[in-house]
Each structure stands twice: as C-alpha cells, then as structure tokens.
Design a protein around this motif. Structure first.
Motif, short mmCIF file in Angstrom:
data_model
loop_
_atom_site.label_atom_id
_atom_site.label_comp_id
_atom_site.label_asym_id
_atom_site.label_seq_id
_atom_site.Cartn_x
_atom_site.Cartn_y
_atom_site.Cartn_z
N LYS A 264 53.34 26.60 56.41
CA LYS A 264 52.28 27.04 55.50
C LYS A 264 52.26 26.19 54.23
O LYS A 264 51.19 25.83 53.73
CB LYS A 264 52.50 28.50 55.11
N THR A 268 49.17 24.15 52.48
CA THR A 268 48.74 24.59 51.15
C THR A 268 48.77 23.45 50.15
O THR A 268 47.85 23.31 49.33
CB THR A 268 49.65 25.74 50.66
N ASN A 271 45.74 21.25 50.76
CA ASN A 271 44.52 21.92 50.32
C ASN A 271 44.44 22.01 48.80
O ASN A 271 43.36 21.84 48.22
CB ASN A 271 44.47 23.32 50.92
N THR A 272 45.55 22.27 48.14
CA THR A 272 45.56 22.37 46.68
C THR A 272 45.14 21.06 46.04
O THR A 272 44.37 21.03 45.07
CB THR A 272 46.95 22.79 46.18
N ASP A 317 42.73 30.83 57.09
CA ASP A 317 42.82 31.64 55.87
C ASP A 317 42.42 30.86 54.63
O ASP A 317 41.97 31.43 53.63
CB ASP A 317 44.24 32.19 55.69
N LEU A 318 42.56 29.53 54.67
CA LEU A 318 42.20 28.68 53.54
C LEU A 318 40.81 28.06 53.68
O LEU A 318 40.40 27.25 52.85
CB LEU A 318 43.23 27.55 53.39
#
Length: 704
Positions: A264, A268, A271-272, A317-318
């Motif tokens: 994860k 993340t 994506n961040t 989810d993102l």
C-alpha cells in the motif's frame, strides 16, 4: 471482419479528462505475449474467449501491448520510416481486437511495447525522433475517429540507454532521465498534432527504469517537466510495479513477501507525488503481478492472493486504474482456452475491490429526431455488484450536466435545443466508483409549428414606429432604432428567434451579423443598453435568453430578458434614429415596451441559422450531396448518397490547409446522414472534404 458490425455510436464521443477516464477505467488486464512478441496466437478468434471471460468477471479495461518497429515472427508492422502497414495480417487482427474490446464497453490502452531498436540506441537525434514521430502519427491517424475509451501509451518501460537497473545507464542517471522525457514528448507531440479526437485523447507517459513507479519523482519532479507543462488535462502517468523483485519476479520466492503495509505504501507514495507535485495527474498502473518460472505452485499460496488483492484494492481506493499483467506464462492468470482463471487469482482479486457499476441509456434510442420545444424523457438502467449500490445516475449532453436522479428507474425530463446532442449517463455507487454509458445521439430540429422560429422578422416599436437594428449593421455595435419611411430591405434589419434550451425562451439573432443580443455585460440594471455577442447554446447563458410575451394589445409583444426580468424599449421611449434600445422594468401602460414582429420572411431560401433544416439551392450540389445549414453556428448536417458499401471520411480544413476536424464512418450503405459538431472551431471559412470510398467531394463551409 468483425469490426464492420460495430455500431456507429462507439465512434462518436465527447472529451473526458484523464482523471475521468482513468477513474472509469477501473480494473483491467494485459493481453500479453500476443502482439508484443507473438509467443501466443495473434489471431483474434483465438483469444476472444479470454477477453470475454475477463469482461464477464468484471474487468473494465484491457491493455494491448504491441510491438511495431521491432521484428516479431520475422516481420514488423511498419516500413523503415515508421509508417504502419495497414494490410499486415497482424495489424488487421489488432484492429479487430481494439474494436471488439470497445464494443464490449472496455477501455483500451494501446502502446508501443518492446521497441528495442529505440530503447537500446536512442540518443535524442533527429533520426530516431523522426521514425518514432512517424510511427505515432501513423497510429494516431488510423485511430483518430475512435472514442475517448481508447487511450495511447507512448512507450512501454523506457529502459536501455534511457535508464535500466543493473545496466550501464542507471534510471537515476541524468542522461537517461532527459532521454526519457524527450522520447515521451516526441510521441506526445506527434499524437496531438494529428488533430481530431486525438487533441483530447488520453495520452500516457512513463518514467524510466522500466516504468517503475518509484522513478516518477526522478523523471517528473514537477509539472514543468511534463509534456504540455502541466496544462494538458488529457495527459496521464503510466507506471509499473514488480516490487520487491525477489518476491514478484519470475525467479522470486514467497519467503520475500513484503506484506500489506509495504504494498500500500509504495502505491500511496507514487499517488501522493502525482497529486502534490504534478498537478493531480491521473495514474494508471499498467503492469503488476507475481511470476514463477519453475515453481508455479507457489502462486497458489495465500500470500500471493493477498498481494493481488491488496494491490488492486489500494489502486481503486485511490482512484487509480490498473491493468494486471497476464502473459499466460510465468505470470499467467487465465488458460489459453479462456475458460479458467489460474489459481482463481482474478476472482479473488476482484472480490475485495469496489467494482464500478454498469449503466446504459434505454431511452431515447440513438438516432432519434425531435422538434424544438419537445420534452424528452431520458431513461437509464444501472446495476452494481454487492456490496456496492448505485446512488445516482447523471445525464450529460457532451460534458454539460443535464440532471441527476437518485432513484431507480433513473429518468430526467429535458427540453433540448435545436441541433445534434451526444447524451451519456454516468452512474455513481456508494463507494465512489463511476461508469459512463455508451453515447446516444439525437437530433432536434426547429418545429414548423413555432411561428417565432420559422421566419425572419422586423422588430418595430409600437410607440416610435422605428425599426430595431445594430448601429450601421455592424457586428460589434450596440442595438439602436432606425426611423424609416419605407420597409427596409437590408438583412441587418431582420431578426430570427432561435429556441433556447429552456422552454419558452429564445435567442434573438441578427440575420446579417449572426450575433445574439444581450443586456451589455449581462447586467440586470435598468437602462442597460443592448449589445451583440457570439451565440453559444447553453442552459446557463440566461442573459442571452428572451421570452416573447403576448401584450395586452393584439399583434404586439413584450420582450423580457430571462436573467434580469426586464423588458426592452427605446431609451425613455424616445423617437428617432440612433436611440439606443435598453432594458427597463415593465410599465404596461407605456406602448414603447411593445413590439410587432412584422414583415416575416420564411426560412426557405437561406440557412444562416443552425436551427434551419431547409437547405438552400446552392447547398444542394450536383453530386446529390446536401449540407445544411451553411453558414452554421454549432453543427452542420451532411446528407450524401453512397453508391456501394464504403467508408465515409469527413475532413474539415481551414484556408491555411490545416486539418481541424476529421471523422470516419464505416460500412455505410446507400445513404449517409450525419450531424457534425463544429461548435469548438473558430469562425471563418473552411474547406469540407467528403471521401466516399475512392470518390472525393469538396465544399466550402462558413462557420459563424
């Protein structure tokens, strides 16, 4: 060939942004070892069951890795200059595959895949840039008319001299980073330059290090490093992950499983960076998975299933789309027959993610025709997979929201304006997943029973007996009144009423200037004068919309602005030429608020308005082709005979010779009839080319 059976609707589209497309793409798979290296059959019928099984399982996108310039099976898909050979059997099967996937409602990602001629040798020179640009120009031109559900990925896994782990040039080397940016921009620029739907098609670029997600920060640290400098909302980032390699790689072992938290975290972090430093660019994870060369049984273990589930759910989810790698080999997820998923990995993976709902428009039918003022009931069905539930369905005309319904059956009553409309329904579920329906196209024509829209009129004031006209007939002038002793013959004295997209309201457009009137600046204040502006049909431009109200005197009307609620009259009710027309609060005792619609001229001999369906004699050319209206504001309709089954290509050029619009319609028989949207091109003169098989016609078009 299969693709000849596709409905026209999939080739008509509006422009979804990369964020919208990627979110809708959701979960997907790779058709690996087919068009990229030929290890599996490239015959469409051999892998059609695989596409069917993935779609039935709930997948909503397919990535089709394709090698073009490198040799596959002894041949390549291009000539030495990078131009594709459209007669090559492998290319024909590829087109069938793309068409079939689109017909199944899948999003499609098409790329340039291995291309080691480039990756191993690229030096930024014109030689390589020209070939690569030619390649993407050729690909993009062929698929130019395809919808936004087809996306282009510029180059799979930039590596070699662009930066590869364990090689002479590491991904962190500045030389490799700069070459990666450069080659991505070469492909991006070539695609955009082809125009048409490719100006807004989703284009994906990748970092080096074989597109490793950790390299996104190195290659693209900020928006200024992106093609387009961060201004292109149709640009997306394509990345891969096989981390850690000692678990995911084909020589890996389950003992090296990194755990849920690390999986994860990697996603993340990527994506961040995209959200915080790259303007929120959309991300597509185009490859991930676990492979084994010898110990395939390890892939049935719980940790492998957990890896796939965790990776997929973290992406969805993102709002990140993914296409899991499947080569039907080391990383195989389905058998060659397409009827069994390996170790049940795919169903397990999909069981933990919120899958997008499905939605389709059931009414109206595509191709339906209506008259202006008609209320159209839009109806859609939408379903979701438990535990998801559909929470709303929104209807769109192009990118403009029409309305939303939150209960089934999903309906919305809408009164469309005259012209062609591309309608979609967008379903949203309780987990935020969305899906967009296929496009339904309808045409609305002016009702012959509407006395206001069927003719041009003089607007004569009751009190002053003067005519309303733009000063000097100038397109940039304010609206004034003219005192005339005889009925004027100039068309600048004539006005037409175009039905607005709100029942009971009209746009008032001068016949000569082609401009619509409004209180200057959209003001709602008394005594604001009237000016002219370019008409853009919308439900929100209320300052351009007018109600024609019957007054208390026969054959005279009060004309009220929708936004301000005020009525037009000469300033102070003053007589004489040059007095400005203004808006005021209505006083029903003053006859200066009253107007007659005098000296009507039926719209049967010219077609300046986009609402007029009657073609003028000069628009009916010797070939039997009819083009109307011409001049036009937002769309033209083309009706032309087709002697035998043929592909009809529509191409619009400006007078500098640049192609500004291109559409292709396949397998047309006997007669071709289609509305072409020209709303987004600048005003001016254009050359329209209509190609029917081997026949080409040329016509002059005027965009108002």
């Amino acid at each position: 060939m299969f693709y000849v059976c596709l409905t026209l609707s999939i080739f008509n589209s509006y422009s979804q942004t990369a964020k919208e497309v990627v979110k809708d793409m959701g979960s997907g798979f790779n058709l690996g070892n087919v068009f990229d290296n030929g290890n599996k059959s490239t015959t469409f019928t051999s892998f059609k069951p695989i596409i069917d099984s993935y779609a039935a399982a709930g997948m909503t996108n397919i990535r089709i890795p394709t090698t073009w310039y490198d040799y596959v099976g002894g041949t390549r898909l291009t000539d030495v200059n990078g131009n594709i050979d459209k007669t090559h059997p492998r290319f024909i099967e590829l087109v069938k595959t793309v068409d079939y996937a689109l017909s199944k409602g899948l999003y499609v990602v098409l790329n340039t895949h291995h291309e080691h001629w480039l990756k191993d040798n690229y030096n930024g020179s014109a030689y390589y840039n020209t070939i690569f640009a030619n390649l993407w120009t050729s690909i993009a031109n062929h698929f130019k008319a395809y919808p936004s559900k087809l996306a282009f990925e510029v180059l799979n896994e930039p590596e070699g001299v662009m930066g590869q782990w364990g090689e002479a040039v590491l991904p962190t080397a500045q030389s490799g980073i700069l070459l990666t940016r450069q080659i991505n921009k070469v492909g991006y620029d070539a695609i955009r330059a082809t125009g048409g739907n490719n100006t807004t098609r989703i284009v994906m670029i990748s970092p080096n290090g074989q597109a490793n997600d950790s390299q996104i920060e190195e290659v693209y640290p900020n928006v200024s490093t992106l093609p387009g400098g961060g201004s292109d909302k149709y640009l997306a980032m394509h990345v891969h992950s096989y981390d850690p390699w000692n678990f995911c790689g084909q020589t890996g072992t389950n003992a090296s499983y990194p755990g849920v938290t690390q999986i994860k975290n990697d996603i993340t972090v990527c994506n961040t960076h995209a959200q915080n430093n790259l303007g929120g660019i959309a991300i597509h994870y185009g490859e991930f998975g676990v492979g084994r060369i010898t110990n395939q049984a390890e892939r049935s273990a719980t940790v492998v299933k957990e890896y796939y589930q965790t990776f997929a759910k973290a992406c969805i989810d993102l709002g990140i789309a993914f296409s899991v790698w499947d080569d039907r080999g080391w990383f195989g997820l389905i058998n060659d027959a397409g009827n069994a998923f390996t170790y049940n990995l795919v169903p397990n993976m999909l069981s933990v993610i919120n899958r997008a709902p499905t939605v389709s428009i059931t009414a109206p039918a595509t191709g339906s025709n209506y008259t202006s003022g008609t209320s159209v009931t839009l109806t859609a069905t939408a379903t979701d997979t438990a535990p998801g539930t559909v929470t709303s369905v929104s209807f769109y005309d192009g990118t403009t929201l029409i309305g939303t319904d939150t209960t089934s059956p999903y309906t919305y009553n809408w009164t469309p304006s005259a012209g062609s409309h591309s309608i979609t329904a967008r379903a949203t579920d309780n987990g935020g997943a969305t899906a967009t329906s296929a496009i339904v196209t309808i045409t609305v024509t002016t009702s012959s029973s509407d006395a206001f829209t069927s003719s041009y009129f003089h607007l004569i004031n009751k009190y002053t007996a003067d005519y309303m006209r733009p000063t000097g007939g100038n397109a940039t002038a304010f609206i004034t009144q003219y005192e005339e002793t005889t009925v004027p013959t100039l068309s600048s004295y004539q006005w037409e009423f175009i039905a607005a997209p709100v029942t009971g309201y009209y746009y008032i457009v001068n016949r000569y200037t082609g401009k619509a009137i409004q209180p200057t600046g959209g003001s709602t204040v008394d005594n604001t004068n009237l000016s002219q502006t370019t008409l853009v049909t919308s439900t929100t431009n209320t300052e351009l919309q007018w109600a024609i109200e019957t007054s208390d005197e026969a054959n005279y009307y009060w004309i009220k602005n929708r936004k301000s609620g005020r009525y037009i009259r000469p300033t102070g009710g003053t007589n004489g030429t040059g007095i400005e027309i203004v808006q005021n609060t209505l006083n029903t005792t003053y006859s200066s608020f009253k107007w007659s619609l005098a000296n009507p001229v039926a719209k049967t001999t010219t077609a300046k308005s986009s609402t007029t369906k009657i073609a003028s004699p000069e628009e009916i050319v010797s070939t039997g082709t009819i083009i109307y209206p011409n001049p036009a504001y937002d769309s033209i309709k083309i009706v032309t005979p087709v002697e035998k089954t043929a592909t009809v290509s529509i191409m619009l050029y400006n007078f500098s010779g640049n192609l500004v619009l291109s559409k292709e319609f396949r397998d047309i028989q006997n007669n071709f009839e289609e509305s072409i949207d020209i709303n987004n091109i600048p005003t001016g003169n254009y050359v329209l080319k209509i190609k029917k098989g081997n026949t080409v016609e040329t016509h002059k078009i005027i965009k108002k």
